[in-house]
Design an enzyme around this catalytic site. Structure first.
Site, PDB file in Angstrom:
ATOM      1  N   LYS A  29       0.868  -1.186   0.000  1.00  0.00           N
ATOM      2  CA  LYS A  29       0.000   0.000   0.000  1.00  0.00           C
ATOM      3  C   LYS A  29       0.907   1.238   0.000  1.00  0.00           C
ATOM      4  O   LYS A  29       1.522   1.565   1.016  1.00  0.00           O
ATOM      5  CB  LYS A  29      -0.887   0.051   1.249  1.00  0.00           C
ATOM      6  CG  LYS A  29      -1.918   1.166   1.150  1.00  0.00           C
ATOM      7  CD  LYS A  29      -2.418   1.682   2.477  1.00  0.00           C
ATOM      8  CE  LYS A  29      -1.639   2.836   3.011  1.00  0.00           C
ATOM      9  NZ  LYS A  29      -1.588   4.049   2.157  1.00  0.00           N
ATOM     10  N   GLU A  84      10.243   1.813  10.263  1.00  0.00           N
ATOM     11  CA  GLU A  84      11.199   2.864   9.881  1.00  0.00           C
ATOM     12  C   GLU A  84      10.463   4.179  10.075  1.00  0.00           C
ATOM     13  O   GLU A  84       9.596   4.537   9.279  1.00  0.00           O
ATOM     14  CB  GLU A  84      11.614   2.693   8.410  1.00  0.00           C
ATOM     15  CG  GLU A  84      12.347   1.399   8.117  1.00  0.00           C
ATOM     16  CD  GLU A  84      13.775   1.379   8.671  1.00  0.00           C
ATOM     17  OE1 GLU A  84      14.288   2.444   9.053  1.00  0.00           O
ATOM     18  OE2 GLU A  84      14.351   0.286   8.741  1.00  0.00           O
ATOM     19  N   CYS A 108      13.463  11.788   6.623  1.00  0.00           N
ATOM     20  CA  CYS A 108      13.547  11.252   7.978  1.00  0.00           C
ATOM     21  C   CYS A 108      14.967  11.399   8.530  1.00  0.00           C
ATOM     22  O   CYS A 108      15.165  11.459   9.729  1.00  0.00           O
ATOM     23  CB  CYS A 108      13.126   9.795   7.968  1.00  0.00           C
ATOM     24  SG  CYS A 108      14.017   8.846   6.728  1.00  0.00           S
ATOM     25  N   GLU A 118       9.873  16.475  14.933  1.00  0.00           N
ATOM     26  CA  GLU A 118      10.242  16.426  13.528  1.00  0.00           C
ATOM     27  C   GLU A 118       9.407  17.452  12.761  1.00  0.00           C
ATOM     28  O   GLU A 118       8.177  17.396  12.773  1.00  0.00           O
ATOM     29  CB  GLU A 118       9.957  15.012  12.997  1.00  0.00           C
ATOM     30  CG  GLU A 118      10.466  14.795  11.608  1.00  0.00           C
ATOM     31  CD  GLU A 118      10.202  13.372  11.121  1.00  0.00           C
ATOM     32  OE1 GLU A 118       9.076  12.871  11.312  1.00  0.00           O
ATOM     33  OE2 GLU A 118      11.124  12.773  10.550  1.00  0.00           O
TER      34      GLU A 118
HETATM   35  P1  NAD Z   1       2.430   8.779   7.620  1.00  0.00           P
HETATM   36  O1  NAD Z   1       2.732   8.008   8.834  1.00  0.00           O
HETATM   37  O2  NAD Z   1       1.375   9.809   7.683  1.00  0.00           O
HETATM   38  O3  NAD Z   1       1.994   7.814   6.437  1.00  0.00           O
HETATM   39  C1  NAD Z   1       2.812   6.739   6.020  1.00  0.00           C
HETATM   40  C2  NAD Z   1       1.929   5.673   5.439  1.00  0.00           C
HETATM   41  O4  NAD Z   1       1.072   5.186   6.462  1.00  0.00           O
HETATM   42  C3  NAD Z   1       1.039   6.133   4.299  1.00  0.00           C
HETATM   43  O5  NAD Z   1       0.980   5.125   3.320  1.00  0.00           O
HETATM   44  C4  NAD Z   1      -0.310   6.283   4.980  1.00  0.00           C
HETATM   45  O6  NAD Z   1      -1.397   6.090   4.101  1.00  0.00           O
HETATM   46  C5  NAD Z   1      -0.250   5.165   5.982  1.00  0.00           C
HETATM   47  N1  NAD Z   1      -1.173   5.307   7.113  1.00  0.00           N
HETATM   48  C6  NAD Z   1      -1.694   6.436   7.637  1.00  0.00           C
HETATM   49  N2  NAD Z   1      -2.521   6.129   8.667  1.00  0.00           N
HETATM   50  C7  NAD Z   1      -2.496   4.793   8.793  1.00  0.00           C
HETATM   51  C8  NAD Z   1      -3.110   3.873   9.687  1.00  0.00           C
HETATM   52  N3  NAD Z   1      -3.914   4.275  10.656  1.00  0.00           N
HETATM   53  N4  NAD Z   1      -2.844   2.556   9.523  1.00  0.00           N
HETATM   54  C9  NAD Z   1      -2.000   2.130   8.566  1.00  0.00           C
HETATM   55  N5  NAD Z   1      -1.404   2.949   7.687  1.00  0.00           N
HETATM   56  C10 NAD Z   1      -1.637   4.261   7.802  1.00  0.00           C
HETATM   57  O7  NAD Z   1       3.821   9.372   7.117  1.00  0.00           O
HETATM   58  P2  NAD Z   1       4.086  10.311   5.868  1.00  0.00           P
HETATM   59  O8  NAD Z   1       3.569  11.659   6.203  1.00  0.00           O
HETATM   60  O9  NAD Z   1       3.622   9.645   4.612  1.00  0.00           O
HETATM   61  O10 NAD Z   1       5.683  10.310   5.831  1.00  0.00           O
HETATM   62  C11 NAD Z   1       6.450  11.112   6.636  1.00  0.00           C
HETATM   63  C12 NAD Z   1       6.964  10.347   7.846  1.00  0.00           C
HETATM   64  O11 NAD Z   1       7.679   9.196   7.410  1.00  0.00           O
HETATM   65  C13 NAD Z   1       7.961  11.153   8.649  1.00  0.00           C
HETATM   66  O12 NAD Z   1       7.716  10.986  10.015  1.00  0.00           O
HETATM   67  C14 NAD Z   1       9.304  10.530   8.274  1.00  0.00           C
HETATM   68  O13 NAD Z   1      10.305  10.704   9.230  1.00  0.00           O
HETATM   69  C15 NAD Z   1       8.933   9.115   8.086  1.00  0.00           C
HETATM   70  N6  NAD Z   1       9.922   8.442   7.245  1.00  0.00           N
HETATM   71  C16 NAD Z   1      10.768   7.543   7.831  1.00  0.00           C
HETATM   72  C17 NAD Z   1      11.732   6.915   7.049  1.00  0.00           C
HETATM   73  C18 NAD Z   1      12.684   5.912   7.631  1.00  0.00           C
HETATM   74  O14 NAD Z   1      13.275   5.155   6.869  1.00  0.00           O
HETATM   75  N7  NAD Z   1      12.866   5.843   8.932  1.00  0.00           N
HETATM   76  C19 NAD Z   1      11.835   7.202   5.694  1.00  0.00           C
HETATM   77  C20 NAD Z   1      10.953   8.122   5.142  1.00  0.00           C
HETATM   78  C21 NAD Z   1       9.988   8.718   5.941  1.00  0.00           C
END
Ligand code: NAD
Length: 475
Positions: A171, A246, A280, A380
């Site tokens: 997804k 992650e 991130c 963040e």
């Molecule tokens: P997010 O957590 O809002 O969304 C990530 C994914 O989770 C999306 O596909 C979203 O649809 C899904 N999601 C949202 N609510 C959900 C739920 N209740 N159940 C299951 N899935 C759900 O994050 P974002 O805004 O897309 O990305 C930014 C974040 O990602 C930042 O915090 C960043 O630090 C982190 N990030 C971490 C890494 C790493 O490798 N550690 C890499 C890139 C981004």
């Protein structure tokens, strides 16, 4: 207008069972440019069952065959590199010329490493004491990925899964699914067996729970915010599957007293403003010895003001817009908070950059006189906003660096090799970048503390997708 009408399950493009669609908005001009169907929990269930059915045969393919599929996927993705870069740029704002490297060709090179690693699954180790150990694929994997590196994050999960002999469902973020449609098209084109890779675009709030709690899933790997990562782990707990997280970061960068301060600041400002700071691993807390502090802040101001902000299609652009107006609003709120908390706004701020009239743009912003307790130093921000914090001695720098809930990345710039290693060894983070290296697609990547668990990329990334079996032979 790009209109995707179907999702990819069991080797077929099929209609989603509901009628939900998402409109993708280009953050540079705020216009809708694509639509994508949204899967339902029923669709996810079908995809997981297809992946389960495909698992045993796929896990038994010779590793050379899995490598050949991965190589073929790399070749087909490379043929479509310009299309991929353009789509990712339209989805989330990164300049096209940067997207081609870090968002497309980089991940393809990372994927090809997994092809080479597939053969390591065949290794058998004999141990003293009459037993051998072998590695086996963990099974059916489900993946949830974020919007900031759309193809990169997909490859980091699907690559090792395919190499290990696992099957998967993905997804992608509802904001950035287009490159994953190309990925699915490529899988179909190279003849990847049905059910090995399944694409179920959809809303996390609607299908996230079934993806993480389904009893037929053996591993769920999530990249995204810490908040959602925690929910996913809770939802996965009932079925005792492996959970790889992650998550977010608030990474420190220590400029040692012996460092060439201007060079170090120039590196960190450019590195941390890349992708408009939506990383991130952004080195967002910059720690400078008090004797060099004002010089560092002055250099940071000059560098930040020299970075071109504007049209993502222009080769001279360094910062495109943020990924959405919602992301811009969130970053603007942090900038307001920083000012209200008493930090010194050196450059940047909440206004649109000069010459820009619309779009999710944010000025490269530098805060000085930041105290590590301020919310701009603890949370963040996910935008082009950096905090400069002074320190008195190395011990204090390390204490401030480690005083965070996160532990994903970190950095140090020092001339002396002993100083480099002494500081690097004390930082509580999954990676330490010393004197500005490039990203490695082979080195282990992952978090300490609230930044997650597990490791991605290279050999460590592959290990996440394996079970170790001991075979004990009696007399
Ligand atoms: P997010 O957590 O809002 O969304 C990530 C994914 O989770 C999306 O596909 C979203 O649809 C899904 N999601 C949202 N609510 C959900 C739920 N209740 N159940 C299951 N899935 C759900 O994050 P974002 O805004 O897309 O990305 C930014 C974040 O990602 C930042 O915090 C960043 O630090 C982190 N990030 C971490 C890494 C790493 O490798 N550690 C890499 C890139 C981004």
């Amino acid at each position: 207008m790009i209109e995707h009408k179907q999702i990819y399950i069991d080797g077929q493009w099929v209609d989603a069972s509901g009628d939900g669609i998402t409109h993708l908005v280009n953050p540079a001009n705020e216009e809708v440019f694509a639509t994508v169907p949204m899967s339902t929990p029923d669709d996810v269930d079908k995809a997981i069952r297809a992946a389960r059915k495909a698992f045993i045969p796929w896990s038994q393919t010779p590793s050379a065959e899995r490598k050949a599929y991965i190589d073929a996927i790399c070749a087909k993705l490379t043929e479509r590199k310009d299309e991929l870069a353009s789509l990712i740029s339209q989805e989330m704002g990164i300049p096209v010329h940067f997207a081609l490297g870090i968002q497309v060709m980089g991940p393809i090179s990372g994927l090809s490493i997994f092809g080479d690693l597939a053969a390591t699954m065949d290794e058998t180790r004999e141990h003293d004491g009459g037993y051998i150990t072998v590695k086996e694929p963990i099974g059916v994997c489900s993946f949830i990925t974020p919007w900031n590196f759309p193809l990169f994050q997909v490859v980091a999960k699907v690559g090792p899964a395919l190499a290990a002999g696992c099957t998967c469902i993905l997804k992608p973020s509802e904001q950035t699914p287009l490159s994953t449609f190309i990925f699915a098209e490529v899988c179909a084109e190279v003849g990847l067996p049905a059910g090995v890779f399944n694409l179920v675009p959809g809303k996390g709030s609607v299908i996230g729970d079934v993806i993480s709690s389904h009893p037929e899933v053996d591993l769920v790997s999530f990249t995204g915010s810490t908040e959602v990562g925690v929910d996913i782990a809770k939802s996965a707990a009932g079925t005792v599957k492996r959970v790889c997280q992650e998550l977010g970061g608030k990474s420190p960068f220590i400029i040692a007293e012996d460092a060439p301060v201007a060079k170090a600041v120039k590196y960190v400002v450019k590195d941390s403003m890349f992708n408009s700071g939506q990383m991130c691993v952004q080195l967002s807390r910059i720690l400078v010895h008090e004797s060099q502090y004002e010089e560092a802040v002055e250099v940071a101001k000059t560098v930040a003001e020299s970075l071109a902000v504007g049209d993502p299609n222009d080769k001279g652009t360094f910062l495109g817009p943020l990924s959405s107006m919602q992301a811009r609003n969130s970053v603007v709120r942090f900038i307001e908070k920083g000012v209200a908390e008493g930090a010194r706004l050196v450059t940047g701020g909440t206004e649109l950059p000069e010459g820009v009239e619309k779009g999710a743009y944010v000025r490269p912003t530098i805060f000085a006189d930041v105290n590590n307790d301020m919310s701009i130093a603890r949370e963040e921000i996910f935008g082009p906003v950096l905090c400069f914090i002074p320190y008195k001695d190395e011990a204090e720098a390390i204490a401030i660096a480690n005083d965070t809930d996160f532990g994903l990345s970190s950095g140090v710039w020092a001339e002396n090799k002993d100083t480099q290693m002494r500081i690097a060894r004390q930082l509580r983070a999954g990676q330490v970048k010393v004197n500005g290296p490039a990203f490695s697609f082979a080195a282990p990547f992952g978090g300490y503390k609230m930044s997650g668990n597990g490791r991605e990329w290279g050999a460590s990334g592959l290990t996440e997708y394996t079970e170790e079996k001991a075979i004990l032979v009696g007399g």
